[in-house]
Design an enzyme around this catalytic site. Structure first.
Site, PDB file in Angstrom:
ATOM      1  N   GLU A 230       0.841  -1.209   0.000  1.00 62.78           N
ATOM      2  CA  GLU A 230       0.000   0.000   0.000  1.00 62.78           C
ATOM      3  C   GLU A 230       0.870   1.251   0.000  1.00 62.78           C
ATOM      4  O   GLU A 230       1.829   1.389   0.745  1.00 62.78           O
ATOM      5  CB  GLU A 230      -1.000   0.033   1.163  1.00 62.78           C
ATOM      6  CG  GLU A 230      -2.054   1.133   1.038  1.00 62.78           C
ATOM      7  CD  GLU A 230      -2.759   1.170  -0.331  1.00 62.78           C
ATOM      8  OE1 GLU A 230      -2.150   1.702  -1.292  1.00 62.78           O
ATOM      9  OE2 GLU A 230      -3.899   0.666  -0.439  1.00 62.78           O
ATOM     10  N   GLY A 306      -5.284  -2.018  -4.306  1.00 56.02           N
ATOM     11  CA  GLY A 306      -6.097  -2.145  -3.105  1.00 56.02           C
ATOM     12  C   GLY A 306      -7.313  -1.249  -3.113  1.00 56.02           C
ATOM     13  O   GLY A 306      -8.369  -1.588  -2.584  1.00 56.02           O
ATOM     14  N   ASP A 307      -7.168  -0.059  -3.737  1.00 51.18           N
ATOM     15  CA  ASP A 307      -8.275   0.887  -3.816  1.00 51.18           C
ATOM     16  C   ASP A 307      -9.031   0.762  -5.144  1.00 51.18           C
ATOM     17  O   ASP A 307      -9.741   1.663  -5.549  1.00 51.18           O
ATOM     18  CB  ASP A 307      -7.748   2.313  -3.632  1.00 51.18           C
ATOM     19  CG  ASP A 307      -6.735   2.697  -4.706  1.00 51.18           C
ATOM     20  OD1 ASP A 307      -6.475   1.869  -5.621  1.00 51.18           O
ATOM     21  OD2 ASP A 307      -6.202   3.820  -4.649  1.00 51.18           O
ATOM     22  N   ASN A 433      -7.426  -1.945 -40.025  1.00 57.17           N
ATOM     23  CA  ASN A 433      -7.127  -1.205 -41.255  1.00 57.17           C
ATOM     24  C   ASN A 433      -6.458  -2.128 -42.269  1.00 57.17           C
ATOM     25  O   ASN A 433      -5.572  -1.705 -43.006  1.00 57.17           O
ATOM     26  CB  ASN A 433      -6.245   0.017 -40.980  1.00 57.17           C
ATOM     27  CG  ASN A 433      -7.014   1.090 -40.234  1.00 57.17           C
ATOM     28  OD1 ASN A 433      -8.257   1.080 -40.262  1.00 57.17           O
ATOM     29  ND2 ASN A 433      -6.305   1.981 -39.564  1.00 57.17           N
ATOM     30  N   HIS A 478       0.643 -11.906 -48.070  1.00 53.19           N
ATOM     31  CA  HIS A 478       1.869 -11.120 -47.904  1.00 53.19           C
ATOM     32  C   HIS A 478       2.091 -10.292 -49.164  1.00 53.19           C
ATOM     33  O   HIS A 478       1.794 -10.732 -50.281  1.00 53.19           O
ATOM     34  CB  HIS A 478       3.083 -11.999 -47.597  1.00 53.19           C
ATOM     35  CG  HIS A 478       3.472 -12.953 -48.672  1.00 53.19           C
ATOM     36  ND1 HIS A 478       4.484 -12.699 -49.568  1.00 53.19           N
ATOM     37  CD2 HIS A 478       2.972 -14.178 -49.000  1.00 53.19           C
ATOM     38  CE1 HIS A 478       4.598 -13.729 -50.400  1.00 53.19           C
ATOM     39  NE2 HIS A 478       3.685 -14.637 -50.070  1.00 53.19           N
TER      40      HIS A 478
HETATM   41  O1  AHR Z   1       5.492 -10.393 -50.186  1.00 57.65           O
HETATM   42  C1  AHR Z   1       6.489 -10.588 -51.154  1.00 57.65           C
HETATM   43  C2  AHR Z   1       6.033 -10.163 -52.527  1.00 57.65           C
HETATM   44  O2  AHR Z   1       5.756  -8.780 -52.556  1.00 57.65           O
HETATM   45  C3  AHR Z   1       4.762 -10.763 -53.039  1.00 57.65           C
HETATM   46  O3  AHR Z   1       4.914 -12.080 -53.456  1.00 57.65           O
HETATM   47  C4  AHR Z   1       4.395  -9.830 -54.137  1.00 57.65           C
HETATM   48  O4  AHR Z   1       3.010  -9.822 -54.370  1.00 57.65           O
HETATM   49  C5  AHR Z   1       4.882  -8.487 -53.663  1.00 57.65           C
HETATM   50  O5  AHR Z   1       5.638  -7.880 -54.650  1.00 57.65           O
HETATM   51  O1  AHR Z   2      -9.051  -4.296 -40.882  1.00 51.88           O
HETATM   52  C1  AHR Z   2     -10.250  -3.662 -41.244  1.00 51.88           C
HETATM   53  C2  AHR Z   2     -10.935  -2.986 -40.090  1.00 51.88           C
HETATM   54  O2  AHR Z   2     -10.110  -1.964 -39.548  1.00 51.88           O
HETATM   55  C3  AHR Z   2     -11.204  -3.839 -38.899  1.00 51.88           C
HETATM   56  O3  AHR Z   2     -12.324  -4.667 -39.060  1.00 51.88           O
HETATM   57  C4  AHR Z   2     -11.427  -2.819 -37.837  1.00 51.88           C
HETATM   58  O4  AHR Z   2     -11.079  -3.300 -36.559  1.00 51.88           O
HETATM   59  C5  AHR Z   2     -10.525  -1.659 -38.222  1.00 51.88           C
HETATM   60  O5  AHR Z   2     -11.236  -0.479 -38.259  1.00 51.88           O
HETATM   61  O1  AHR Z   3       0.487   0.703  -3.447  1.00 48.70           O
HETATM   62  C1  AHR Z   3       0.094   0.945  -4.763  1.00 48.70           C
HETATM   63  C2  AHR Z   3      -1.354   1.312  -4.868  1.00 48.70           C
HETATM   64  O2  AHR Z   3      -1.580   2.574  -4.304  1.00 48.70           O
HETATM   65  C3  AHR Z   3      -2.348   0.453  -4.164  1.00 48.70           C
HETATM   66  O3  AHR Z   3      -2.615  -0.770  -4.781  1.00 48.70           O
HETATM   67  C4  AHR Z   3      -3.553   1.324  -4.180  1.00 48.70           C
HETATM   68  O4  AHR Z   3      -4.481   1.018  -3.174  1.00 48.70           O
HETATM   69  C5  AHR Z   3      -2.985   2.720  -4.032  1.00 48.70           C
HETATM   70  O5  AHR Z   3      -3.526   3.556  -4.987  1.00 48.70           O
END
Ligand code: AHR
Ligand code: AHR
Ligand code: AHR
Length: 514
Positions: A230, A306-307, A433, A478
């Site tokens: 703590e 703890g908190d 993405n 890839h």
């Molecule tokens: O990832 C390696 C190569 O990069 C892939 O085979 C090709 O699609 C890209 O040029």
């Molecule tokens: O990879 C495409 C999308 O990008 C995923 O579904 C989402 O998690 C992020 O916005």
């Molecule tokens: O001791 C570290 C932390 O400090 C404890 O877990 C918590 O209760 C307080 O904020």
């Protein structure tokens, strides 16, 4: 030592010897589990929690309870056999088609010091339970689930039985992970305040595991096994580490131990839970300023301070608290027993696209046949990118582990697959993405879908191709050696139709790191 306790120990030893002579080494005696070992040393467990296994050879009750989202029903998850491992299939069946959280972690001792989801505290709003399927691992050769904590997750018991209070001695350990942690307060397991508020120095005695450096300088970058007494995460009585060799524990499975006599001294031990012995990073005086004696309140906390400071993340597989300070020989026997579990070890089937098999995924395009899908974080926890890398059987162990994946049931659809990192338990390949990352499963539907891939015959005729669950025209591909989910001839450069079919076709091979 008090007279009574000496007599009790002598009596226990006599009974043990006579029983042994009479009936020989029975299965349960041969396989003493951590709480049997603590009991034999006269420092019995007063609480024993695990989602993976029994901690007494004779335990045959429930390990934890799951609660499912679809109808709010709960189910207790027990063991495959007395003194054995969790029956994960019960959970899988009960949670199929919906999601579950772990709602209770049962205490295996007769004290019934169960842990339930922690309510609001002095510092942090009410917590959530951990997603029940976020941390599939192997223990004792079977699939079980660990508890994977993201922020705002924690468990508590504020009305315990026989857990140390005031200045009473206790010991505790937990098995956690050195690949899932952060520097926020406070991934703790142990003794804390009953009011869930900070009631002052010495009101906690919990193992802390993380990279928060409370008393600088810290050595290395952690994560460290520390004592949350703590208002401080102590690596020694003075605060900072006094062990210049202790830079942290970065193994996938870590044993963390804390012993405190409640009056004058405490000790910290750490080790690799998959092999070897424990090292002592500190053994000496308690801090001054309210810690001698301790002012323990006997609440049990898991996953927060703890908190209820609840910014921390972490993994929990098993842990116990004792009454009395365990001996070094018992600590060593407990570590040996933990190692014997084989946490995270290879499963019986490897190199096949089947649930819980350990595999590597090799590129088939002629440019790239020495390349396999590999996480690229170089050892930093959380959110590495996943690309292809040249990895062979003569590469370093860490490079081979980076290129090794555990096949899991698809997190969004069990007829598809998710790929869990071999050295980052609970972290999965997911797209974001349209790039691929290795990230901890956070329980969200978005994550589950982004991490689910459906297998088809390889588009080039070789191996397998993996369609994204939520973008089914996109396949794991890839391109310039970087991994994407890619549509044949789509609008991004990485959707290029040139060599698309070969780039999305992968060989499932034996794991580079078995
Ligand atoms: O990832 C390696 C190569 O990069 C892939 O085979 C090709 O699609 C890209 O040029
Ligand atoms: O990879 C495409 C999308 O990008 C995923 O579904 C989402 O998690 C992020 O916005
Ligand atoms: O001791 C570290 C932390 O400090 C404890 O877990 C918590 O209760 C307080 O904020």
């Amino acid at each position: 030592m008090k007279h009574g306790s000496l007599l009790r120990r002598l009596w226990a030893a006599t009974v043990f010897v006579f029983t042994y002579l009479l009936i020989g080494p029975t299965a349960s005696m041969a396989a003493s589990l951590p709480c049997d070992l603590y009991a034999s040393g006269g420092t019995p467990c007063v609480a024993a929690h695990s989602t993976t296994r029994a901690l007494f050879a004779n335990y045959n009750g429930s390990l934890y309870q799951v609660k499912r989202a679809s109808d709010g029903q709960t189910k207790d998850i027990g063991l495959l056999a007395k003194g054995g491992y969790a029956n994960a299939a019960t959970q899988d069946a009960f949670c199929a088609g919906t999601t579950c959280i772990i709602s209770v972690i049962y205490d295996q001792t007769t004290n019934l010091n169960h842990l339930t989801v922690e309510p609001k505290g002095g510092n942090g709003g009410a917590d959530n339970g951990v997603p029940a399927d976020a941390l599939p691992i192997t223990a004792g050769g079977v699939k079980v689930y660990g508890a994977s904590f993201s922020g705002v997750m924690g468990y508590r018991n504020v009305a315990t039985t026989r857990v140390a209070t005031s200045g009473s001695p206790e010991a505790m350990y937990m098995v956690t992970s050195g690949t899932h942690y952060n520097g926020a307060c406070c991934f703790d397991y142990g003794n804390a305040e009953t009011s869930i508020t900070d009631t002052g120095n010495g009101h906690m005695d919990a193992i802390n595991f993380g990279s928060e450096c409370w008393f600088s300088p810290c050595i290395g970058s952690g994560p460290w096994v520390q004592a949350d007494l703590e208002n401080g995460l102590f690596q020694s009585g003075a605060g900072p580490s006094q062990d210049s060799t202790y830079t942290g524990d970065t193994e996938p499975y870590v044993t963390a131990m804390l012993k405190n006599d409640g009056q004058t001294s405490f000790a910290l031990k750490h080790g690799n839970a998959q092999s070897g012995t424990l090292a002592t990073s500190y053994s000496g005086a308690l801090p001054t300023g309210g810690y001698t004696p301790m002012h323990l309140e006997g609440s049990i906390v898991l996953g927060t301070g703890g908190d209820n400071s609840n910014g921390s993340i972490g993994s929990f597989f098993e842990g116990v608290m004792t009454t009395g300070v365990s001996s070094d020989s018992v600590d060593n026997a407990v570590q040996a027993n933990i190692v014997s579990v084989g946490y995270g070890g290879p499963t019986s089937v490897s190199g096949t696209l089947s649930q819980d098999s350990t595999i590597s995924l090799k590129a088939t395009t002629t440019c790239c046949t020495t390349r396999s899908i590999s996480q690229q974080s170089g050892g930093t926890a959380q959110s590495g990118t996943v690309d292809t890398a040249v990895v062979t059987s003569s590469s370093s162990l860490s490079a081979r582990q980076d290129a090794t994946w555990i096949v899991r049931a698809g997190l969004a659809d069990s007829t598809c697959y998710s790929f869990e990192s071999r050295d980052y338990p609970g972290e999965f390949m997911r797209h974001f993405n349209f790039h691929i990352y290795r990230q901890p499963m956070d329980g969200s539907l978005q994550f589950r879908q982004d991490a689910t891939f459906c297998a088809e015959t390889g588009k080039s005729g070789q191996g397998k191709s993996f369609a994204s669950y939520n973008y089914p025209t996109r396949y794991l591909r890839h391109y310039n050696n970087i991994l994407y989910v890619s549509t044949d001839g789509g609008t991004n450069d990485f959707d290029s139709a040139t060599s698309w079919a070969a780039d999305v076709s992968w060989l499932i091979t034996a794991p580079l790191a078995p």
